[in-house]
Design an enzyme around this catalytic site. Structure first.
Site, PDB file in Angstrom:
ATOM      1  N   CYS A 273       0.858  -1.191   0.000  1.00  0.00           N
ATOM      2  CA  CYS A 273       0.000   0.000   0.000  1.00  0.00           C
ATOM      3  C   CYS A 273       0.888   1.233   0.000  1.00  0.00           C
ATOM      4  O   CYS A 273       1.901   1.275   0.708  1.00  0.00           O
ATOM      5  CB  CYS A 273      -0.897  -0.012   1.243  1.00  0.00           C
ATOM      6  SG  CYS A 273      -2.029   1.392   1.359  1.00  0.00           S
TER       7      CYS A 273
ATOM      8  N   HIS B 189      -9.104  -3.593  -2.016  1.00  0.00           N
ATOM      9  CA  HIS B 189      -8.090  -2.854  -1.276  1.00  0.00           C
ATOM     10  C   HIS B 189      -8.420  -1.355  -1.268  1.00  0.00           C
ATOM     11  O   HIS B 189      -8.407  -0.717  -0.213  1.00  0.00           O
ATOM     12  CB  HIS B 189      -6.709  -3.102  -1.903  1.00  0.00           C
ATOM     13  CG  HIS B 189      -5.600  -2.340  -1.272  1.00  0.00           C
ATOM     14  ND1 HIS B 189      -4.658  -2.940  -0.477  1.00  0.00           N
ATOM     15  CD2 HIS B 189      -5.283  -1.022  -1.298  1.00  0.00           C
ATOM     16  CE1 HIS B 189      -3.801  -2.023  -0.054  1.00  0.00           C
ATOM     17  NE2 HIS B 189      -4.165  -0.841  -0.534  1.00  0.00           N
ATOM     18  N   GLU B 190      -8.710  -0.817  -2.442  1.00  0.00           N
ATOM     19  CA  GLU B 190      -8.963   0.624  -2.531  1.00  0.00           C
ATOM     20  C   GLU B 190     -10.257   1.022  -1.831  1.00  0.00           C
ATOM     21  O   GLU B 190     -10.310   2.041  -1.136  1.00  0.00           O
ATOM     22  CB  GLU B 190      -8.962   1.089  -3.992  1.00  0.00           C
ATOM     23  CG  GLU B 190      -7.634   0.921  -4.702  1.00  0.00           C
ATOM     24  CD  GLU B 190      -6.440   1.515  -3.974  1.00  0.00           C
ATOM     25  OE1 GLU B 190      -6.592   2.512  -3.239  1.00  0.00           O
ATOM     26  OE2 GLU B 190      -5.331   0.973  -4.143  1.00  0.00           O
TER      27      GLU B 190
ATOM     28  N   HIS C  86     -10.178   1.603   1.919  1.00  0.00           N
ATOM     29  CA  HIS C  86      -9.742   2.931   2.381  1.00  0.00           C
ATOM     30  C   HIS C  86     -10.930   3.853   2.646  1.00  0.00           C
ATOM     31  O   HIS C  86     -10.861   4.718   3.518  1.00  0.00           O
ATOM     32  CB  HIS C  86      -8.815   3.584   1.352  1.00  0.00           C
ATOM     33  CG  HIS C  86      -7.420   3.064   1.357  1.00  0.00           C
ATOM     34  ND1 HIS C  86      -6.559   3.231   2.417  1.00  0.00           N
ATOM     35  CD2 HIS C  86      -6.727   2.374   0.414  1.00  0.00           C
ATOM     36  CE1 HIS C  86      -5.398   2.673   2.131  1.00  0.00           C
ATOM     37  NE2 HIS C  86      -5.471   2.141   0.920  1.00  0.00           N
TER      38      HIS C  86
END
Length: 177
Positions: free
Chosen positions: A99, A141-142, A145
């Site tokens: 990351c 993953h994104e 956030h």
């Protein structure tokens, strides 16, 4: 403009992001252009607005070739606003992730193998895609956030978390910062 990327420990990375209400504005287009410039400058596979201190439900991702993930297949360049993820099966895969907000480190993370992501592009047009593999991993993953979740929070076995230069000595450590 290349933004500085927030690092793990910054409390702004732990917030839940706000829904975007207005599309196709000059400010939104500029933010997206700046995010792509920032992501490419950092050799990222994706970038979420919270990583640059913007608390909005906006992620970008995509590349043809990525030095941080040299074996990954290409992922189409995508702008995804107000995303919703739906797993298409219970199957998960474990794979190594890094990351831009956790530079120089990697961890083994379980993710859904196949999913549908839905949301909007910067013009307010609906997006709906069924994806698998690395593409599905990047989206998960994104979008994490946007909910204040870093990949480190998903690692099940901390013996599978460490410095990229130790775990993957074949990779250029300068590409992972």
């Amino acid at each position: 403009m290349i933004y500085p990327i927030l690092k793990m420990g910054d409390p702004r990375l732990l917030k839940v992001s706000d829904v975007i209400q207005e599309f196709d504005t000059p400010a939104l287009h500029q933010l997206i252009a700046d995010m792509f410039e920032t992501m490419q400058h950092a050799n990222g596979a994706g970038l979420a607005a919270p990583q640059i201190g913007i608390n909005l439900q906006l992620v970008i991702f995509g590349f043809k070739q990525n030095p941080r993930y040299p074996d990954a297949p290409n992922v189409p360049e995508t702008v995804l606003i107000n995303p919703v993820l739906t797993p298409l099966s219970d199957e998960t895969d474990d794979a190594w992730e890094g990351c831009l907000s956790v530079p120089g480190m990697r961890g083994l993370v379980p993710r859904w193998s196949r999913l549908r992501y839905e949301g909007f592009d910067q013009y307010g047009q609906k997006i709906s895609r069924d994806v698998d593999g690395f593409h599905a991993r990047v989206v998960q993953h994104e979008t994490d956030h946007l909910n204040g979740v870093l990949y480190t929070m998903r690692i099940k076995d901390l013996t599978k978390f460490g410095f990229t230069e130790v775990l993957f000595p074949e990779l250029d450590p300068g590409e992972d910062d």
